[in-house]
Motif scaffolding. Structure first.
Motif, PDB file in Angstrom:
ATOM      1  N   LEU A 258       0.838  -1.199   0.000  1.00 58.58           N
ATOM      2  CA  LEU A 258       0.000   0.000   0.000  1.00 58.58           C
ATOM      3  C   LEU A 258       0.872   1.247   0.000  1.00 58.58           C
ATOM      4  O   LEU A 258       1.689   1.444   0.898  1.00 58.58           O
ATOM      5  N   PHE A 259       0.685   2.085  -1.026  1.00 54.27           N
ATOM      6  CA  PHE A 259       1.337   3.389  -1.081  1.00 54.27           C
ATOM      7  C   PHE A 259       0.335   4.410  -0.548  1.00 54.27           C
ATOM      8  O   PHE A 259      -0.764   4.548  -1.094  1.00 54.27           O
ATOM      9  N   MET A 260       0.709   5.113   0.507  1.00 52.91           N
ATOM     10  CA  MET A 260      -0.247   5.954   1.227  1.00 52.91           C
ATOM     11  C   MET A 260       0.432   7.203   1.778  1.00 52.91           C
ATOM     12  O   MET A 260       1.659   7.344   1.700  1.00 52.91           O
ATOM     13  N   LYS A 261      -0.370   8.098   2.345  1.00 55.02           N
ATOM     14  CA  LYS A 261       0.154   9.265   3.043  1.00 55.02           C
ATOM     15  C   LYS A 261       0.279   8.897   4.518  1.00 55.02           C
ATOM     16  O   LYS A 261      -0.726   8.660   5.191  1.00 55.02           O
ATOM     17  N   GLY A 262       1.501   8.844   5.009  1.00 57.81           N
ATOM     18  CA  GLY A 262       1.760   8.382   6.357  1.00 57.81           C
ATOM     19  C   GLY A 262       2.040   6.890   6.352  1.00 57.81           C
ATOM     20  O   GLY A 262       2.457   6.322   5.345  1.00 57.81           O
ATOM     21  N   ASN A 263       1.796   6.228   7.492  1.00 58.60           N
ATOM     22  CA  ASN A 263       1.969   4.782   7.567  1.00 58.60           C
ATOM     23  C   ASN A 263       0.777   4.166   8.272  1.00 58.60           C
ATOM     24  O   ASN A 263      -0.124   4.880   8.731  1.00 58.60           O
ATOM     25  N   ARG A 264       0.753   2.849   8.359  1.00 55.18           N
ATOM     26  CA  ARG A 264      -0.435   2.177   8.883  1.00 55.18           C
ATOM     27  C   ARG A 264      -0.735   2.584  10.321  1.00 55.18           C
ATOM     28  O   ARG A 264      -1.890   2.541  10.748  1.00 55.18           O
ATOM     29  N   ASP A 265       0.287   2.982  11.071  1.00 54.47           N
ATOM     30  CA  ASP A 265       0.080   3.396  12.455  1.00 54.47           C
ATOM     31  C   ASP A 265      -0.311   4.867  12.581  1.00 54.47           C
ATOM     32  O   ASP A 265      -0.930   5.258  13.571  1.00 54.47           O
ATOM     33  N   ALA A 266       0.042   5.649  11.572  1.00 57.12           N
ATOM     34  CA  ALA A 266      -0.250   7.089  11.631  1.00 57.12           C
ATOM     35  C   ALA A 266      -0.575   7.614  10.230  1.00 57.12           C
ATOM     36  O   ALA A 266       0.231   8.315   9.613  1.00 57.12           O
ATOM     37  N   PRO A 267      -1.768   7.279   9.701  1.00 62.02           N
ATOM     38  CA  PRO A 267      -2.175   7.801   8.383  1.00 62.02           C
ATOM     39  C   PRO A 267      -2.273   9.331   8.431  1.00 62.02           C
ATOM     40  O   PRO A 267      -2.650   9.901   9.452  1.00 62.02           O
ATOM     41  N   LYS A 268      -1.952   9.971   7.296  1.00 61.82           N
ATOM     42  CA  LYS A 268      -1.947  11.432   7.255  1.00 61.82           C
ATOM     43  C   LYS A 268      -3.007  12.013   6.325  1.00 61.82           C
ATOM     44  O   LYS A 268      -2.921  13.182   5.940  1.00 61.82           O
ATOM     45  N   CYS A 269      -3.994  11.209   5.922  1.00 63.89           N
ATOM     46  CA  CYS A 269      -5.155  11.734   5.212  1.00 63.89           C
ATOM     47  C   CYS A 269      -6.314  10.771   5.423  1.00 63.89           C
ATOM     48  O   CYS A 269      -6.108   9.589   5.754  1.00 63.89           O
ATOM     49  N   GLY A 270      -7.530  11.255   5.234  1.00 69.68           N
ATOM     50  CA  GLY A 270      -8.710  10.442   5.483  1.00 69.68           C
ATOM     51  C   GLY A 270      -8.809   9.224   4.591  1.00 69.68           C
ATOM     52  O   GLY A 270      -9.229   8.141   5.033  1.00 69.68           O
ATOM     53  N   PHE A 271      -8.421   9.355   3.319  1.00 69.95           N
ATOM     54  CA  PHE A 271      -8.503   8.230   2.391  1.00 69.95           C
ATOM     55  C   PHE A 271      -7.541   7.116   2.805  1.00 69.95           C
ATOM     56  O   PHE A 271      -7.886   5.931   2.769  1.00 69.95           O
ATOM     57  N   SER A 272      -6.320   7.508   3.195  1.00 67.70           N
ATOM     58  CA  SER A 272      -5.341   6.514   3.645  1.00 67.70           C
ATOM     59  C   SER A 272      -5.811   5.837   4.931  1.00 67.70           C
ATOM     60  O   SER A 272      -5.674   4.620   5.099  1.00 67.70           O
ATOM     61  N   ARG A 273      -6.377   6.618   5.834  1.00 67.26           N
ATOM     62  CA  ARG A 273      -6.876   6.040   7.091  1.00 67.26           C
ATOM     63  C   ARG A 273      -7.980   5.014   6.810  1.00 67.26           C
ATOM     64  O   ARG A 273      -8.000   3.918   7.393  1.00 67.26           O
ATOM     65  N   SER A 274      -8.873   5.346   5.884  1.00 65.25           N
ATOM     66  CA  SER A 274      -9.991   4.448   5.577  1.00 65.25           C
ATOM     67  C   SER A 274      -9.522   3.132   4.974  1.00 65.25           C
ATOM     68  O   SER A 274     -10.020   2.060   5.327  1.00 65.25           O
ATOM     69  N   ILE A 275      -8.543   3.197   4.068  1.00 64.57           N
ATOM     70  CA  ILE A 275      -8.099   1.969   3.423  1.00 64.57           C
ATOM     71  C   ILE A 275      -7.319   1.091   4.401  1.00 64.57           C
ATOM     72  O   ILE A 275      -7.420  -0.135   4.362  1.00 64.57           O
ATOM     73  N   VAL A 276      -6.576   1.703   5.318  1.00 68.26           N
ATOM     74  CA  VAL A 276      -5.877   0.940   6.358  1.00 68.26           C
ATOM     75  C   VAL A 276      -6.894   0.231   7.254  1.00 68.26           C
ATOM     76  O   VAL A 276      -6.735  -0.949   7.597  1.00 68.26           O
ATOM     77  N   GLU A 277      -7.952   0.935   7.629  1.00 67.39           N
ATOM     78  CA  GLU A 277      -8.987   0.330   8.472  1.00 67.39           C
ATOM     79  C   GLU A 277      -9.653  -0.848   7.768  1.00 67.39           C
ATOM     80  O   GLU A 277      -9.925  -1.891   8.383  1.00 67.39           O
ATOM     81  N   LEU A 278      -9.911  -0.708   6.462  1.00 68.99           N
ATOM     82  CA  LEU A 278     -10.522  -1.799   5.695  1.00 68.99           C
ATOM     83  C   LEU A 278      -9.610  -3.025   5.658  1.00 68.99           C
ATOM     84  O   LEU A 278     -10.072  -4.158   5.857  1.00 68.99           O
ATOM     85  N   LEU A 279      -8.328  -2.796   5.392  1.00 69.91           N
ATOM     86  CA  LEU A 279      -7.389  -3.918   5.313  1.00 69.91           C
ATOM     87  C   LEU A 279      -7.188  -4.577   6.675  1.00 69.91           C
ATOM     88  O   LEU A 279      -7.095  -5.801   6.773  1.00 69.91           O
ATOM     89  N   ASN A 280      -7.138  -3.770   7.714  1.00 73.33           N
ATOM     90  CA  ASN A 280      -7.011  -4.338   9.061  1.00 73.33           C
ATOM     91  C   ASN A 280      -8.240  -5.166   9.427  1.00 73.33           C
ATOM     92  O   ASN A 280      -8.128  -6.243  10.021  1.00 73.33           O
ATOM     93  N   LYS A 281      -9.400  -4.653   9.067  1.00 71.06           N
ATOM     94  CA  LYS A 281     -10.651  -5.369   9.358  1.00 71.06           C
ATOM     95  C   LYS A 281     -10.690  -6.707   8.635  1.00 71.06           C
ATOM     96  O   LYS A 281     -11.215  -7.707   9.154  1.00 71.06           O
ATOM     97  N   ALA A 282     -10.097  -6.748   7.426  1.00 63.57           N
ATOM     98  CA  ALA A 282     -10.053  -7.995   6.649  1.00 63.57           C
ATOM     99  C   ALA A 282      -8.880  -8.877   7.081  1.00 63.57           C
ATOM    100  O   ALA A 282      -8.661  -9.941   6.491  1.00 63.57           O
ATOM    101  N   ARG A 283      -8.121  -8.437   8.085  1.00 62.56           N
ATOM    102  CA  ARG A 283      -6.941  -9.145   8.586  1.00 62.56           C
ATOM    103  C   ARG A 283      -5.929  -9.402   7.464  1.00 62.56           C
ATOM    104  O   ARG A 283      -5.286 -10.458   7.396  1.00 62.56           O
ATOM    105  N   ALA A 284      -5.807  -8.400   6.580  1.00 61.12           N
ATOM    106  CA  ALA A 284      -4.846  -8.507   5.482  1.00 61.12           C
ATOM    107  C   ALA A 284      -3.429  -8.324   5.995  1.00 61.12           C
ATOM    108  O   ALA A 284      -3.175  -7.496   6.873  1.00 61.12           O
ATOM    109  N   ASP A 285      -2.512  -9.093   5.444  1.00 60.19           N
ATOM    110  CA  ASP A 285      -1.096  -8.976   5.780  1.00 60.19           C
ATOM    111  C   ASP A 285      -0.463  -8.059   4.733  1.00 60.19           C
ATOM    112  O   ASP A 285      -0.144  -8.488   3.627  1.00 60.19           O
ATOM    113  N   PHE A 286      -0.309  -6.780   5.062  1.00 61.50           N
ATOM    114  CA  PHE A 286       0.162  -5.814   4.070  1.00 61.50           C
ATOM    115  C   PHE A 286       1.265  -4.933   4.641  1.00 61.50           C
ATOM    116  O   PHE A 286       1.432  -4.795   5.847  1.00 61.50           O
ATOM    117  N   HIS A 287       2.018  -4.334   3.722  1.00 66.28           N
ATOM    118  CA  HIS A 287       3.064  -3.387   4.086  1.00 66.28           C
ATOM    119  C   HIS A 287       2.760  -2.050   3.429  1.00 66.28           C
ATOM    120  O   HIS A 287       2.004  -1.981   2.451  1.00 66.28           O
TER     121      HIS A 287
END
Length: 345
Positions: A258-287
């Protein structure tokens, strides 16, 4: 500045009445490209050096306003300054949207020192030094809006002097990807750029923010194959082979990237935060890769993937898409079986 949603006619009227530069996006919930427009605007607002207000409205929920502005399709972006429409873009055309955002936002510093067009009186009186600083900031913004930028008389479709026509033909012959500014459309830019560049005539061509020169200089430069090779080409790849190799290596460094603004622990935009939450909810193993930490990757990946906004998700080296696409894919059990998952201990 963040993109806001306007939900009433009164809010829209107040937004337009404000004399500072602004863009209003006529949005439709059923059009995926509208969400992409909002993501692109979010990216661009973070990049432009001058402030630009941005908002969107549901075009179908406020039909009277849509009718008043002759909106026939979504997305449509209407640009305002001094309470009046000055430009628009119909459809999701990233390159045109980017160009218009840069050009319209560049009015923000200069408008307070310009008395010719403004219907609103300025509340701040600028000193001559401040006026010059404001103009130079605007000129720098215009010059940097494209890698190759041509200040000319007229535009490429209708040059208004022989020198401008010749330089346009030269650039087109070599398939150069360039932007233009009609100096007849803004006398402040026309006179100010002469002093800024210390070049008294037009056309003027700039490459990567630096002045190349006028027609005679450009003709000489085009005798150098190295100069030609360094120019961005229409439909060509602006980045080097080394960057493409680097992007491939980063994309392929993990199965789900995942290329995003910030990182999975500290997203820096709403879109990045939303996609991290979706992947975490799906228990995806991502970097993740923080594009704010590497401007070369941030700009290069847009062209490499032909996807103008972030976040971007890749699976096994292939682009899945942005937030909207990932939302849909995660509803597909077949897709869920394909992605790497974190297993319960």
């Amino acid at each position: 500045m963040k993109i806001e949603e306007l939900k009433t006619g009164e809010e829209v009227a107040a937004f337009i009445k404000d004399p500072s530069p602004a863009v209003l996006h006529f949005f439709a919930t059923w059009a995926p490209s509208c969400e992409q427009v909002n993501q692109l605007l979010d990216d661009l607002l973070a990049e432009v050096s001058q402030p630009l207000r941005a908002a969107f409205i549901d075009a179908e929920a406020l039909p009277g306003i849509s009718l008043n502005f002759k909106i026939t399709a979504a997305p449509t972006l209407v640009f305002f300054c001094n309470g009046k429409e000055i430009d628009r873009v119909d459809g999701f055309i990233p390159k045109e949207i980017q160009s218009k955002v840069v050009l319209v936002s560049s009015r923000s510093l200069s408008q307070s020192s310009s008395n010719s067009d403004s219907t609103a009186s300025s509340t701040v009186s600028l000193t001559p030094e401040q006026e010059k600083e404001a103009l130079n900031a605007r000129l720098k913004n215009l010059i940097s809006s494209h890698r190759v930028m041509l200040f000319m008389k007229g535009n490429p479709s209708a040059p208004r002097c022989g020198f401008s026509r010749t330089i346009v033909e030269l650039l087109n012959t070599h398939n150069v990807d360039y932007g233009t500014f009609d100096i007849f459309s803004d006398e402040t830019v026309r006179q100010g750029l002469k002093e800024y560049s210390n070049w008294p005539t037009y056309p003027q061509l700039y490459l990567d923010g630096d002045l190349v020169g006028g027609l005679d200089v450009v003709k000489e430069e085009f005798q150098d194959q190295g100069f030609i090779d360094n120019l961005p080409k229409v439909g060509g790849k602006a980045e080097t082979g080394d960057l493409e190799k680097r992007l491939k290596e980063i994309i392929s460094s993990h199965r789900l990237m995942l290329f995003m603004k910030g990182n999975r622990d500290a997203p820096k935009c709403g879109f990045s935060r939303s996609i991290v939450e979706l992947l975490n909810k799906a228990r995806a193993d991502f970097h993740t890769f923080d594009i704010l930490e590497d401007e070369e990757v941030r700009q290069g990946l847009k062209e490499y993937s032909n996807w103008p906004t972030y976040p971007q998700l890749y699976l096994d080296g292939e682009l899945i898409g942005g937030l909207d696409v990932v939302k849909e894919e995660l509803l597909d059990t077949h897709f869920l079986r394909q992605i790497p998952r974190i297993r319960n201990e």
